[in-house]
Design a protein around this motif. Structure first.
Motif, short mmCIF file in Angstrom:
data_model
loop_
_atom_site.label_atom_id
_atom_site.label_comp_id
_atom_site.label_asym_id
_atom_site.label_seq_id
_atom_site.Cartn_x
_atom_site.Cartn_y
_atom_site.Cartn_z
N UNK A 90 0.82 -1.21 0.00
CA UNK A 90 0.00 0.00 0.00
C UNK A 90 0.86 1.26 0.00
N UNK A 91 1.96 1.25 0.73
CA UNK A 91 2.81 2.43 0.80
C UNK A 91 3.39 2.81 -0.56
N UNK A 92 3.70 1.81 -1.38
CA UNK A 92 4.19 2.09 -2.73
C UNK A 92 3.10 2.73 -3.58
N UNK A 93 1.88 2.21 -3.44
CA UNK A 93 0.78 2.75 -4.23
C UNK A 93 0.32 4.11 -3.72
N UNK A 94 0.65 4.42 -2.47
CA UNK A 94 0.38 5.77 -1.96
C UNK A 94 1.33 6.78 -2.59
N UNK A 95 2.53 6.32 -2.91
CA UNK A 95 3.51 7.19 -3.56
C UNK A 95 3.20 7.37 -5.04
N UNK A 96 2.67 6.31 -5.63
CA UNK A 96 2.31 6.37 -7.06
C UNK A 96 1.19 5.37 -7.30
N UNK A 97 0.04 5.85 -7.75
CA UNK A 97 -1.14 5.00 -7.85
C UNK A 97 -0.99 3.87 -8.86
N UNK A 98 -0.07 4.03 -9.84
CA UNK A 98 0.19 2.94 -10.79
C UNK A 98 1.58 2.36 -10.53
N UNK A 99 1.84 2.06 -9.27
CA UNK A 99 3.16 1.56 -8.86
C UNK A 99 3.56 0.31 -9.63
N UNK A 100 2.56 -0.44 -10.11
CA UNK A 100 2.87 -1.66 -10.86
C UNK A 100 3.63 -1.36 -12.15
N UNK A 101 3.56 -0.13 -12.62
CA UNK A 101 4.23 0.25 -13.86
C UNK A 101 5.62 0.84 -13.64
N UNK A 102 6.03 0.96 -12.41
CA UNK A 102 7.36 1.50 -12.14
C UNK A 102 8.43 0.51 -12.59
N UNK A 103 9.57 1.04 -12.97
CA UNK A 103 10.70 0.18 -13.34
C UNK A 103 11.29 -0.43 -12.08
N UNK A 104 12.11 -1.44 -12.24
CA UNK A 104 12.73 -2.09 -11.09
C UNK A 104 13.58 -1.10 -10.30
N UNK A 105 14.29 -0.22 -11.00
CA UNK A 105 15.12 0.78 -10.33
C UNK A 105 14.27 1.75 -9.53
N UNK A 106 13.15 2.16 -10.11
CA UNK A 106 12.25 3.07 -9.40
C UNK A 106 11.71 2.42 -8.14
N UNK A 107 11.35 1.14 -8.25
CA UNK A 107 10.83 0.43 -7.08
C UNK A 107 11.90 0.36 -5.99
N UNK A 108 13.12 0.05 -6.37
CA UNK A 108 14.21 -0.04 -5.39
C UNK A 108 14.42 1.29 -4.67
N UNK A 109 14.40 2.36 -5.43
CA UNK A 109 14.61 3.68 -4.81
C UNK A 109 13.49 4.02 -3.83
N UNK A 110 12.25 3.68 -4.21
CA UNK A 110 11.12 3.94 -3.32
C UNK A 110 11.22 3.08 -2.06
N UNK A 111 11.63 1.83 -2.24
CA UNK A 111 11.74 0.92 -1.09
C UNK A 111 12.84 1.39 -0.13
N UNK A 112 13.91 1.92 -0.67
CA UNK A 112 14.98 2.44 0.19
C UNK A 112 14.46 3.58 1.06
N UNK A 113 13.62 4.41 0.45
CA UNK A 113 13.03 5.53 1.20
C UNK A 113 12.06 5.02 2.25
#
Length: 207
Positions: A90-113
């Motif tokens: 849920x926290x990823x989708x709160x940052x971006x509603x289409x989180x499923x479309x983020x690249x792997x690098x984008x996901x990693x950066x968000x997870x680090x945060x």
């Protein structure tokens, strides 16, 4: 915090495990033994149980929940997985509603945060790959309505500030008329221009 810490270290059997679950009856408890009976005996595959808990398929004791049973309906299986992903991450989708479309690098950066730097690069990599692999399996399309409106809506305010709406829908050789009642709480004022403005705005946006 609505972000699962469960992750896989190997992604190769994700689709195969889901498919095996679809071809088997839901167990009383989803255990390591049951997973082995499905043909997945690797220690890496056992981590999938934690992912199923995160997705809401089973509870903390491994007992199948309603989402598991919904998943067994193959007409909606992958959409059910998508629902579970939205809750688990849920926290990823709160940052971006289409989180499923983020690249792997984008996901990693968000997870680090989101993990505030408390997870090492290896764990972050596995978490990101798990998320992306699940997203790639899931179905993110919305169900399309079977009926389409063929007449304009008619909105009429009454003296109590309520809006009555009538719309006709047609599907195939049949038609259906739907009526909606919208209640509006008007502010107390002696300035009738305020009411006029409100109803004009409603007419503009609801027609």
């Amino acid at each position: 915090m609505a972000l699962t810490m469960s992750y896989l270290t190997s992604m190769k059997n994700v689709e195969a495990i889901f498919n095996s679950m679809l071809s088997a009856r839901a167990p009383e408890k989803f255990t390591t033994r049951f997973l082995e009976d499905l043909g997945f005996k690797s220690s890496n595959d056992r981590l999938f149980i934690g992912v199923l808990k995160a997705l809401g398929f089973i509870d903390s004791n491994g007992v199948p929940q309603q989402r598991y049973f919904d998943f067994l309906d193959q007409s909606q299986s992958k959409r059910v997985v998508a629902e579970g992903i939205k809750e688990a991450y849920e926290d990823l989708f709160n940052l971006r509603k289409d989180a499923q479309n983020m690249s792997n690098e984008e996901v990693k950066n968000k997870l680090k945060t989101l993990t505030q730097g408390q997870k090492g690069d290896r764990v972050i990599d596995s978490m990101a790959l798990t998320f992306k692999t699940l997203c790639n399996y899931a179905d993110w399309t919305e169900t399309s309505p079977k009926s389409i409106p063929i007449t304009n809506s008619e909105n009429k305010p009454n003296d109590q500030g309520k809006m009555s709406t009538s719309t006709t829908y047609k599907s195939g050789s049949t038609s259906m008329e739907l009526h909606y009642n919208i209640q509006i709480h008007l502010p107390e004022t002696t300035n009738m221009a305020v009411y006029d403005a409100i109803f004009q705005s409603l007419k503009k946006h609801l027609m």
